[in-house]
Scaffold this motif. Structure first.
Motif, PDB file in Angstrom:
ATOM      1  N   ASN A 137     -15.175  19.852  20.046  1.00  0.00           N
ATOM      2  CA  ASN A 137     -13.885  19.802  20.727  1.00  0.00           C
ATOM      3  C   ASN A 137     -13.344  21.224  20.851  1.00  0.00           C
ATOM      4  O   ASN A 137     -13.188  21.920  19.831  1.00  0.00           O
ATOM      5  N   ASP A 170      -3.464  23.584  18.224  1.00  0.00           N
ATOM      6  CA  ASP A 170      -4.415  22.478  18.275  1.00  0.00           C
ATOM      7  C   ASP A 170      -5.562  22.712  17.298  1.00  0.00           C
ATOM      8  O   ASP A 170      -6.024  21.779  16.637  1.00  0.00           O
ATOM      9  N   ASN A 175      -7.444  19.318  15.531  1.00  0.00           N
ATOM     10  CA  ASN A 175      -7.817  18.518  16.693  1.00  0.00           C
ATOM     11  C   ASN A 175      -8.993  19.120  17.455  1.00  0.00           C
ATOM     12  O   ASN A 175      -9.722  18.409  18.145  1.00  0.00           O
ATOM     13  N   SER A 176      -9.145  20.442  17.355  1.00  0.00           N
ATOM     14  CA  SER A 176     -10.261  21.108  18.021  1.00  0.00           C
ATOM     15  C   SER A 176     -11.068  21.908  17.006  1.00  0.00           C
ATOM     16  O   SER A 176     -10.585  22.233  15.916  1.00  0.00           O
TER      17      SER A 176
END
Length: 250
Positions: A137, A170, A175-176
């Motif tokens: 991600n 992020d 999340n990444s």
């Protein structure tokens, strides 16, 4: 006698006004997206736009005979704005790419950069090159060459954000797996964010060296030549090197 003095004074005022009008300078409207430190960002104390690009375009504009006005807009709106004449110049760490050259004209390159990644320290052995980012991600800023690079990484799920700070958050939140962006921007972020520096790091990997330039409307040869001449003069005088040394240690 009094009438004669009045005439003399009136002539002096008129001449003064004419001189001031003759000395009036054109306004250079410069568009930027001020979340790309150390190239352009908002100084929260002075409320002024600052950074390497901001110092340089102000110096170049002044040397070319302009008063410079900085305008804040989204990165993806900059090229359309200069194409329609809403602004005169883009100063926003814009990479000179063949695709962009179809839409705008670039000045002499003033900085050479390269892409890298920001990752969590726990993944330093896991992610060493862009090839290692397959099926991960990724966080990017909309419209940047980092965003374009991320799209080429096999299996990667790319999340696009309006600002670099949103992309960094992020990554911090987990999340990444990485932020793909220009290396000096990543380094400046870590240098100035103590909390992030404890968790994040940049691998010693640089790809896709690219040059930054100021962009003007396609075909605006007169402005382009003025800016290039001013930059060349500032480079020769050592002023460009002074501005560079202010922002970069490399």
């Amino acid at each position: 006698m009094q009438f004669k003095n009045f005439v003399v004074c009136a002539c002096a005022v008129a001449c003064g006004l004419a001189a001031s009008i003759g000395e009036a300078r054109d306004l250079l409207r410069v568009g930027t997206e001020p979340t790309f430190a150390p190239f352009e960002f908002l100084n929260t104390k002075t409320k002024e736009y600052t950074g390497f690009d901001m110092d340089l375009i102000r110096a170049v504009g002044d040397k070319a005979g302009y008063d410079v006005e900085i305008l804040n807009m989204g990165f993806d709106a900059l090229v359309p704005a200069v194409m329609t004449g809403t602004i005169d110049v883009i100063a926003a760490g814009v990479s000179i790419t063949p695709e962009r050259q179809k839409r705008v004209d670039f000045t002499t390159p003033y900085y050479t950069s390269g892409l890298s990644m920001l990752i969590q320290k726990k993944n330093v052995e896991k992610f060493k090159t862009f090839d290692d980012l397959k099926n991960t991600n990724l966080a990017v800023q909309i419209g940047t060459t980092g965003a374009e690079k991320a799209k080429t990484i096999a299996g990667a799920k790319v999340s696009s954000f309006n600002t670099t700070s949103e992309a960094f958050m992020d990554l911090m939140s987990g999340n990444s797996d990485a932020v793909v962006l220009d290396r000096p921007v990543l380094a400046y972020y870590l240098k100035n964010q103590e909390r992030a520096a404890k968790v994040l790091t940049i691998p010693p990997y640089i790809a896709d060296a690219e040059s930054f330039g100021f962009a003007v409307k396609k075909g605006n040869t007169e402005l382009l030549q003025k800016l290039n001449k001013a930059y060349a003069d500032l480079k020769a005088s050592g002023e460009v090197d002074k501005i560079y040394s202010k922002w970069f240690q490399e």
